[in-house]
Design a protein around this motif. Structure first.
Motif, mmCIF file in Angstrom:
data_model
loop_
_atom_site.group_PDB
_atom_site.id
_atom_site.type_symbol
_atom_site.label_atom_id
_atom_site.label_comp_id
_atom_site.label_asym_id
_atom_site.label_seq_id
_atom_site.Cartn_x
_atom_site.Cartn_y
_atom_site.Cartn_z
ATOM 1 N N ILE A 123 56.762 40.253 29.504
ATOM 2 C CA ILE A 123 55.600 40.117 30.379
ATOM 3 C C ILE A 123 54.915 41.470 30.536
ATOM 4 C CG2 ILE A 123 54.816 39.551 32.709
ATOM 5 C CD1 ILE A 123 57.118 37.595 32.933
ATOM 6 N N PRO A 124 53.671 41.608 30.098
ATOM 7 C CA PRO A 124 52.959 42.876 30.268
ATOM 8 C C PRO A 124 52.793 43.227 31.748
ATOM 9 C CG PRO A 124 51.858 41.476 28.659
ATOM 10 C CD PRO A 124 52.880 40.628 29.339
ATOM 11 N N GLU A 125 53.004 44.480 32.083
ATOM 12 C CA GLU A 125 52.930 44.917 33.485
ATOM 13 C C GLU A 125 51.585 44.593 34.126
ATOM 14 O OE1 GLU A 125 56.030 47.604 31.569
ATOM 15 O OE2 GLU A 125 54.072 46.773 31.002
ATOM 16 N N GLU A 126 50.518 44.736 33.363
ATOM 17 C CA GLU A 126 49.175 44.486 33.901
ATOM 18 C C GLU A 126 49.019 43.058 34.408
ATOM 19 O OE1 GLU A 126 44.748 43.832 31.991
ATOM 20 O OE2 GLU A 126 46.019 45.414 31.162
ATOM 21 N N ILE A 127 49.482 42.092 33.622
ATOM 22 C CA ILE A 127 49.330 40.691 34.003
ATOM 23 C C ILE A 127 50.063 40.400 35.300
ATOM 24 C CG2 ILE A 127 49.967 38.323 33.360
ATOM 25 C CD1 ILE A 127 49.263 38.959 30.520
ATOM 26 N N TYR A 128 51.242 40.997 35.446
ATOM 27 C CA TYR A 128 52.045 40.728 36.639
ATOM 28 C C TYR A 128 51.516 41.484 37.863
ATOM 29 C CZ TYR A 128 56.022 40.014 39.707
ATOM 30 O OH TYR A 128 56.804 39.656 40.774
ATOM 31 N N ALA A 129 51.401 42.810 37.743
ATOM 32 C CA ALA A 129 51.221 43.651 38.921
ATOM 33 C C ALA A 129 49.875 43.461 39.627
ATOM 34 C CB ALA A 129 51.415 45.116 38.545
ATOM 35 N N VAL A 130 48.778 43.499 38.875
ATOM 36 C CA VAL A 130 47.462 43.402 39.510
ATOM 37 C C VAL A 130 47.317 42.070 40.242
ATOM 38 C CG1 VAL A 130 44.974 43.404 39.154
ATOM 39 C CG2 VAL A 130 46.422 44.955 37.816
ATOM 40 N N SER A 131 47.687 40.991 39.577
ATOM 41 C CA SER A 131 47.537 39.675 40.202
ATOM 42 C C SER A 131 48.479 39.495 41.384
ATOM 43 C CB SER A 131 47.794 38.574 39.164
ATOM 44 O OG SER A 131 49.118 38.636 38.675
ATOM 45 N N HIS A 132 49.609 40.196 41.363
ATOM 46 C CA HIS A 132 50.554 40.038 42.467
ATOM 47 C C HIS A 132 50.034 40.704 43.738
ATOM 48 C CE1 HIS A 132 54.400 38.546 43.770
ATOM 49 N NE2 HIS A 132 54.643 39.687 44.396
ATOM 50 N N HIS A 133 49.246 41.745 43.595
ATOM 51 C CA HIS A 133 48.569 42.318 44.766
ATOM 52 C C HIS A 133 47.651 41.265 45.396
ATOM 53 C CE1 HIS A 133 49.728 46.553 44.736
ATOM 54 N NE2 HIS A 133 49.623 46.557 43.415
ATOM 55 N N VAL A 134 46.947 40.526 44.554
ATOM 56 C CA VAL A 134 46.055 39.479 45.045
ATOM 57 C C VAL A 134 46.857 38.366 45.709
ATOM 58 C CG1 VAL A 134 44.254 37.821 44.424
ATOM 59 C CG2 VAL A 134 44.385 40.032 43.235
ATOM 60 N N HIS A 135 47.985 38.021 45.109
ATOM 61 C CA HIS A 135 48.854 36.984 45.674
ATOM 62 C C HIS A 135 49.249 37.318 47.108
ATOM 63 C CE1 HIS A 135 52.160 34.210 46.249
ATOM 64 N NE2 HIS A 135 53.016 35.221 46.347
ATOM 65 N N HIS A 136 49.584 38.564 47.371
ATOM 66 C CA HIS A 136 49.980 38.943 48.728
ATOM 67 C C HIS A 136 48.787 38.988 49.677
ATOM 68 C CE1 HIS A 136 54.305 39.932 48.805
ATOM 69 N NE2 HIS A 136 54.143 40.008 47.494
ATOM 70 N N ALA A 137 47.650 39.400 49.170
ATOM 71 C CA ALA A 137 46.467 39.478 50.026
ATOM 72 C C ALA A 137 45.926 38.096 50.375
ATOM 73 C CB ALA A 137 45.377 40.294 49.337
#
Length: 356
Positions: A123-137
């Protein structure tokens, strides 16, 4: 918040309907969007999503070889441990607690690189990390990239349909996006390169990194146990790569309120604590939503947190220089007995009765 509302590329069916509620596409719409966004021939900016699923497909032959040629009970045990525990825990340690939340810091780049490459890169870090910030917000709200209320397929194919970054960011917004990833060591594109490729990650560096990672681990497992061990490990990694895409649907109650009193203390969203993800990957999800920046999310005595064990061990070895641990705050806030106020009149009566 305005930035996180726009940092992801919206799907064709949108985040909201005409009334402002969550847009709930049909499975047909979801699948159509999935294949559209995988098509690198129509748009080369789809390359990262295409790569992510290509890696999953590339692991299928290894699984087939293990099942039909090299199968053994020992290999099955190894496959189970690698996919369920090692891959799952590493995802929590690296993608979740470090890349997204920065819950701890490494002493130097070597230990960051070491931790990043402890398992196969899938899993590329970009796909996971950026969207996960949105998930929490926007947890369980329209715009949450894996909103469980959208249904199983909405979550399962979210990495392609909902999680890629927006492709029309101006330079200032793109720099904000880069800032979300700068601590991870991922070499990001310049703004001009982003306009060409539509991603933070650079295709050449990303693909070379994966080839080197896979080559190292295949060689290591081959030397340790021959093709049988290598196929067992690589095949099981493919199972994890598919299975992990189901987690957020389950971890948010399948779109229903499945929170339990005294177990799931966070009431701001539908996240729940589950025993299986908790024990095999340290993912006590409701606790994590309470304290997202904590390097530990297993707070209660029975909530064993293997990811925290790794972080704590690395801290004791000097590889991790700092971390956040919210256990004390959690216990104080949610587990301290609340004193019951007793009216003075009752206290006096009890004293008189006791005296008699």
């Amino acid at each position: 918040m305005a930035f996180l509302n726009t940092v992801l590329e919206p799907p064709a069916y949108g985040w909201t309907d005409e009334l402002g509620n969550l847009s709930k596409p049909t499975n047909k719409q979801i699948v159509k969007e999935f294949f559209k966004r995988l098509n690198v021939f129509s748009n080369k900016k789809n390359w990262l999503s295409f790569l992510s699923w290509s890696l999953v497909v590339a692991l299928v032959p290894f699984l087939g070889l293990f099942i039909f040629k090299y199968f053994s009970i020992t290999g099955l045990i190894v496959a189970f441990i690698y996919s369920m525990i090692i891959m799952g825990t590493h995802g929590t340690i690296w993608h979740h607690r470090y890349c997204t939340h920065g819950a701890y810091t490494f002493k130097n780049k070597f230990w960051r690189f070491f931790t990043q490459n402890l398992t196969l890169k899938i899993i590329p870090e970009e796909i996971y990390a950026v969207s996960h910030h949105v998930h929490h917000a926007l947890s369980d709200q329209p715009g949450d990239p894996y909103n469980a209320q959208g249904g199983f397929m909405y979550c399962f194919l979210a990495d392609v349909n909902h999680q890629p970054i927006a492709r029309n960011m101006d330079e200032a917004t793109y720099k904000k996006c880069v800032n979300l990833m700068k601590h991870t060591g991922v070499n990001t594109n310049t703004y001009k390169q982003y306009q060409k490729w539509g991603t933070l990650a650079n295709p050449t560096r990303t693909i070379i990194g994966i080839i080197l990672n896979w080559g190292f681990w295949f060689t290591a497992f081959y030397l340790l146990g021959g093709p049988a061990l290598a196929c067992a490990v690589f095949g099981s990694a493919g199972i994890w790569a598919v299975g992990v895409r189901t987690f957020n649907y389950e971890g948010h109650g399948k779109g229903k309120d499945m929170r339990r009193e005294g177990i799931d203390h966070n009431r701001e969203d539908m996240s729940i604590n589950q025993l299986w993800p908790g024990y095999v990957a340290g993912e006590w999800h409701n606790n994590h939503h309470l304290y997202p920046k904590s390097a530990r999310s297993g707070f209660k005595p029975y909530q064993f947190d293997l990811a925290w064990c790794y972080i704590k061990m690395m801290s004791m070895l000097g590889a991790v220089s700092s971390y956040r641990d919210s256990k004390a705050d959690f216990l104080k806030e949610y587990c301290t007995p609340v004193p019951v106020a007793v009216p003075a009149a009752i206290q006096v009566t009890e004293i008189l009765v006791a005296a008699e």
